[in-house]
Design an enzyme around this catalytic site. Sequence first.
Site, mmCIF file in Angstrom:
data_model
loop_
_atom_site.group_PDB
_atom_site.id
_atom_site.type_symbol
_atom_site.label_atom_id
_atom_site.label_comp_id
_atom_site.label_asym_id
_atom_site.label_seq_id
_atom_site.Cartn_x
_atom_site.Cartn_y
_atom_site.Cartn_z
ATOM 1 N N CYS A 121 -73.606 -31.821 22.046
ATOM 2 C CA CYS A 121 -72.272 -31.316 21.686
ATOM 3 C C CYS A 121 -71.886 -31.641 20.245
ATOM 4 C CB CYS A 121 -71.218 -31.878 22.630
ATOM 5 S SG CYS A 121 -71.477 -31.360 24.320
ATOM 6 N N HIS A 305 -64.121 -31.754 19.364
ATOM 7 C CA HIS A 305 -64.914 -31.196 20.466
ATOM 8 C C HIS A 305 -64.014 -31.084 21.699
ATOM 9 C CE1 HIS A 305 -68.117 -30.293 23.104
ATOM 10 N NE2 HIS A 305 -68.174 -31.478 23.701
ATOM 11 N N ASN A 335 -65.896 -26.685 28.077
ATOM 12 C CA ASN A 335 -66.794 -27.301 27.098
ATOM 13 C C ASN A 335 -68.019 -26.417 26.896
ATOM 14 O OD1 ASN A 335 -68.663 -28.869 25.758
ATOM 15 N ND2 ASN A 335 -68.550 -30.617 27.154
HETATM 16 N N1 ACO Z 1 -62.632 -31.306 42.159
HETATM 17 C C1 ACO Z 1 -62.090 -32.200 42.998
HETATM 18 N N2 ACO Z 1 -62.467 -33.488 43.020
HETATM 19 C C2 ACO Z 1 -63.403 -33.895 42.145
HETATM 20 C C3 ACO Z 1 -64.030 -33.005 41.231
HETATM 21 C C4 ACO Z 1 -63.600 -31.666 41.258
HETATM 22 N N3 ACO Z 1 -64.108 -30.737 40.446
HETATM 23 N N4 ACO Z 1 -64.899 -33.688 40.504
HETATM 24 C C5 ACO Z 1 -64.866 -34.955 40.914
HETATM 25 N N5 ACO Z 1 -63.966 -35.083 41.913
HETATM 26 C C6 ACO Z 1 -63.600 -36.268 42.666
HETATM 27 C C7 ACO Z 1 -64.675 -37.327 42.629
HETATM 28 O O1 ACO Z 1 -65.661 -37.086 43.611
HETATM 29 C C8 ACO Z 1 -63.870 -38.571 42.902
HETATM 30 O O2 ACO Z 1 -63.663 -38.681 44.273
HETATM 31 P P1 ACO Z 1 -63.772 -40.111 45.021
HETATM 32 O O3 ACO Z 1 -62.690 -40.951 44.382
HETATM 33 O O4 ACO Z 1 -63.542 -39.761 46.433
HETATM 34 O O5 ACO Z 1 -65.150 -40.608 44.704
HETATM 35 C C9 ACO Z 1 -62.538 -38.289 42.247
HETATM 36 O O6 ACO Z 1 -62.484 -36.872 42.068
HETATM 37 C C10 ACO Z 1 -62.336 -38.964 40.925
HETATM 38 O O7 ACO Z 1 -63.487 -38.775 40.122
HETATM 39 P P2 ACO Z 1 -63.601 -39.373 38.690
HETATM 40 O O8 ACO Z 1 -65.001 -39.201 38.182
HETATM 41 O O9 ACO Z 1 -62.995 -40.742 38.668
HETATM 42 O O10 ACO Z 1 -62.620 -38.398 37.902
HETATM 43 P P3 ACO Z 1 -62.152 -38.515 36.424
HETATM 44 O O11 ACO Z 1 -60.701 -38.577 36.374
HETATM 45 O O12 ACO Z 1 -62.941 -39.542 35.671
HETATM 46 O O13 ACO Z 1 -62.578 -37.091 35.821
HETATM 47 C C11 ACO Z 1 -64.301 -35.995 34.536
HETATM 48 C C12 ACO Z 1 -63.944 -36.671 35.864
HETATM 49 C C13 ACO Z 1 -63.399 -34.804 34.332
HETATM 50 C C14 ACO Z 1 -65.747 -35.536 34.623
HETATM 51 C C15 ACO Z 1 -64.101 -37.002 33.393
HETATM 52 O O14 ACO Z 1 -64.719 -38.213 33.704
HETATM 53 C C16 ACO Z 1 -64.644 -36.506 32.078
HETATM 54 O O15 ACO Z 1 -64.113 -35.616 31.481
HETATM 55 N N6 ACO Z 1 -65.705 -37.146 31.556
HETATM 56 C C17 ACO Z 1 -66.257 -36.785 30.266
HETATM 57 C C18 ACO Z 1 -66.944 -35.458 30.309
HETATM 58 C C19 ACO Z 1 -67.558 -35.144 28.979
HETATM 59 O O16 ACO Z 1 -66.988 -35.407 27.955
HETATM 60 N N7 ACO Z 1 -68.746 -34.592 28.996
HETATM 61 C C20 ACO Z 1 -69.387 -34.295 27.755
HETATM 62 C C21 ACO Z 1 -70.457 -33.376 28.083
HETATM 63 S S1 ACO Z 1 -71.072 -32.888 26.594
HETATM 64 C C22 ACO Z 1 -72.637 -32.332 26.629
HETATM 65 O O17 ACO Z 1 -73.400 -32.834 25.863
HETATM 66 C C23 ACO Z 1 -73.011 -31.204 27.543
#
Ligand code: ACO
Length: 378
Positions: A121, A305, A335
């Site tokens: 990214c 980003h 993203n």
């Molecule tokens: N819908 C509903 N529930 C969900 C979903 C969804 N799509 N996804 C996860 N959950 C659930 C999980 O299973 C978890 O349930 P549990 O508590 O029963 O285990 C709960 O929601 C909370 O999950 P968390 O992982 O704590 O959620 P968080 O608030 O951290 O958000 C997210 C997750 C959006 C992925 C966040 O952590 C994030 O944005 N991380 C960074 C992502 C990023 O920047 N990626 C870069 C990629 S770049 C590249 O190089 C391709």
Amino acid sequence: MGCCIVGCGKGLPALDVTNDELAQLVETSDEWISSRTGIRSRRISVEETSLDLAEVAARQALGWDGEGAGIQGQPAFAAEDIDLVVFSTLTPDALLPSSAALLRRRLGLTNAVSFDLNAACSGFVYSLSVTEALMAASQANVGGAGGRNHYHRALVVGAERLSRITNWSDRNTCVLFGDGAGAVVVEWRDDAPGIISSYIHNDDDTTNSLVCPAAFDSSFAFDEQGVNAAFAQDPALLLADASLARVDEELGVAEGVAAGEPRQAIRMDGQKVFKFAGNALTNAVLEVLERAGLTLDDIALIVPHQANERIIKFAAKKLGLGLEKFQISIAHRGNSSAACVPMTLCDAYESGKIAPGDKVIMVAFGAGLTSGAVLYEA
Ligand code: ACO
């Protein structure tokens, strides 16, 4: 004098997929996705390739779509004026030739040197930083004198089809990604500062928090003894590639693959990446400011980003800035990795948020772990 951004463009697939539609694929909801990420819909390519999207973005940046190059009334550029193409992607349509070479051919950029760059990214920010360094180093040898190429005008592209490496049954990741392309034209000018400072950085991803194995065929005609004689007689008798298991082990995906997860898909530990991202974004902004001898007060706009709106909010808070200092374009895109920053930059120009003389920071983070920023005067 410096490397100035003089054109920009973006290319998006036609299909818009809403959160409600994704809820038909995985157990999720519009409420969960929009409140945790800021994303409401994303563009997904059905027929458009990475190169198709990049071509649309590049034509716009070059001013070939009848609109001019989009910045400061810049007239269209001629194909022969471009001497460098740097194409950032982690989802190329082909491994050979490079996406940059394919784009060069499509656009008829016959004077351009071209290559791809993958820094996940952060790819576009890395590409701009590398382009600026190449241009600056080449100014001493105008006309090819001095033993290295001379670069005056470059096309810098970020294009992705993350939809092709997304596991559409994994709600933890599939709600985050989209497809698209962005491009800028940069030009060396003697009368403007352009890019004032840049910073690119790497940390080790010690816990494999963000990985995707490559799509190599698992069939092979050799083993440790050498040529597989059976294969020589019948090409249908291929061997399993013994090295794939080692790749999967190193990336920490072996267990999941053995349990039936698709091998070539993005896997992410969201919380680990979130923590890294917020700090990386903040550090990169502060680093380019220090290198430029400037402060946040000097900055008109930050173009970050677009991985999660909450990451941008976290960085804004740490930097003591209001959100109005950030261009946020995540709501209908998600993203799209290396394409995010140039597309978001285009949005800022299109909505009149960047005026000539403004100082702007582009900043990104991604797998690797990579991060970086570029500070320029518009
Ligand atoms: N819908 C509903 N529930 C969900 C979903 C969804 N799509 N996804 C996860 N959950 C659930 C999980 O299973 C978890 O349930 P549990 O508590 O029963 O285990 C709960 O929601 C909370 O999950 P968390 O992982 O704590 O959620 P968080 O608030 O951290 O958000 C997210 C997750 C959006 C992925 C966040 O952590 C994030 O944005 N991380 C960074 C992502 C990023 O920047 N990626 C870069 C990629 S770049 C590249 O190089 C391709």
